[in-house]
Design an enzyme around this catalytic site. Structure first.
Site, mmCIF file in Angstrom:
data_model
loop_
_atom_site.group_PDB
_atom_site.id
_atom_site.type_symbol
_atom_site.label_atom_id
_atom_site.label_comp_id
_atom_site.label_asym_id
_atom_site.label_seq_id
_atom_site.Cartn_x
_atom_site.Cartn_y
_atom_site.Cartn_z
ATOM 1 N N TYR A 30 0.818 -1.217 0.000
ATOM 2 C CA TYR A 30 0.000 0.000 0.000
ATOM 3 C C TYR A 30 0.851 1.267 0.000
ATOM 4 C CZ TYR A 30 -3.692 -3.278 1.228
ATOM 5 O OH TYR A 30 -4.572 -4.331 1.216
ATOM 6 N N HIS B 285 -4.597 6.347 -1.095
ATOM 7 C CA HIS B 285 -5.227 6.270 0.225
ATOM 8 C C HIS B 285 -4.225 6.557 1.345
ATOM 9 C CE1 HIS B 285 -9.165 5.621 1.651
ATOM 10 N NE2 HIS B 285 -9.131 4.344 1.927
ATOM 11 N N PHE C 67 -5.029 -0.840 9.578
ATOM 12 C CA PHE C 67 -5.708 -0.758 8.286
ATOM 13 C C PHE C 67 -6.808 0.298 8.393
ATOM 14 C CE2 PHE C 67 -3.564 -4.807 7.787
ATOM 15 C CZ PHE C 67 -3.033 -4.671 6.513
ATOM 16 N N ASN D 189 -9.965 0.864 7.728
ATOM 17 C CA ASN D 189 -11.321 0.727 8.269
ATOM 18 C C ASN D 189 -11.380 0.657 9.785
ATOM 19 O OD1 ASN D 189 -11.865 0.614 5.572
ATOM 20 N ND2 ASN D 189 -12.925 -1.352 5.607
ATOM 21 N N ASN E 5 -13.867 5.606 4.993
ATOM 22 C CA ASN E 5 -13.989 4.589 6.037
ATOM 23 C C ASN E 5 -13.103 4.849 7.249
ATOM 24 O OD1 ASN E 5 -15.953 3.060 4.730
ATOM 25 N ND2 ASN E 5 -14.438 1.902 3.563
#
Length: 220
Positions: free
Chosen positions: A14, A19, A60, A62, A106
């Protein structure tokens, strides 16, 4: 004390995705005089300098609220500033607000669910573009965006440093920016490609002419 949170996802896969622009800005804010506070209870990478805390949740996206709540409960900061990407803003746009809806983000939803929404937010536009939202936020910046990212992060860093010492309204007046629409980025990229192709064509024509002159000289 001020807690500054940059949102993102942990792990190399990532790294440098859209994001993770919150993580990127925390990295920009970090300097050698910040000390690392290692504790599994914070569920994130936490750094401290004087009355400033920098946090990169490792839960993460969320579940970002779990990490933010853990640090908030322990240190009880007077202010919390959360830095995150925003699909609905043009690439490179900067917006500042306190509270309000999550806008479908989120990470923000998770924080709101656990500590409420009475905190300041620094929103950095990544542009919606085309395609599925989940695919867009987890994609990496393209070459054209990458070239502009250094300047965007530099401006955002100055904005956060200003926000630490000033209120959200004054910061918004001074640092809000519109960013670039995806079609403009695409046009710039197309123009660069066209210029590159034209340059290559000119070189080819030049080499052909030189070759023709050389052949002509040999015949003489």
């Amino acid at each position: 004390m001020i807690l500054i949170v940059g949102l993102g996802n942990p792990g190399n896969e990532y790294k440098n995705t859209k994001h993770n622009i919150g993580f990127m800005l925390i990295d920009e804010l970090l300097s050698s005089d910040f000390s690392s506070l290692k504790s599994s209870k914070f569920q994130g990478e936490l750094f401290k300098k004087g009355e400033i805390l920098l946090l990169k949740p490792q839960t993460f996206m969320n579940l970002s609220g779990n990490s933010v709540k853990a640090v908030n409960d322990f240190y009880k900061p007077e202010r919390i500033i959360v830095i995150h990407d925003d699909l609905d803003l043009n690439f490179g746009a900067l917006r500042f607000k306190r509270g309000g809806s999550s806008g479908g983000h989120n990470g923000i939803k998770s924080i709101d669910n656990l500590i409420g929404n009475d905190y300041e937010r620094v929103r950095i536009g990544i542009g919606r573009g085309q395609g599925n939202a989940a695919n867009i936020v987890l994609s990496k910046f393209n070459n054209d965006e990458d070239k502009k990212l250094v300047e965007i992060l530099s401006t955002a860093k100055k904005a956060v440093e200003f926000l630490i010492k000033n209120d959200i309204n004054l910061t918004s007046q001074k640092f809000s920016r519109k960013g670039l629409k995806s079609e403009i980025l695409s046009k710039n990229s197309d123009d660069e490609n066209l210029n590159s192709q034209n340059s290559a064509l000119k070189n080819l024509i030049k080499n052909v002419k030189i070759s023709q002159i050389s052949c002509s000289s040999e015949k003489k």
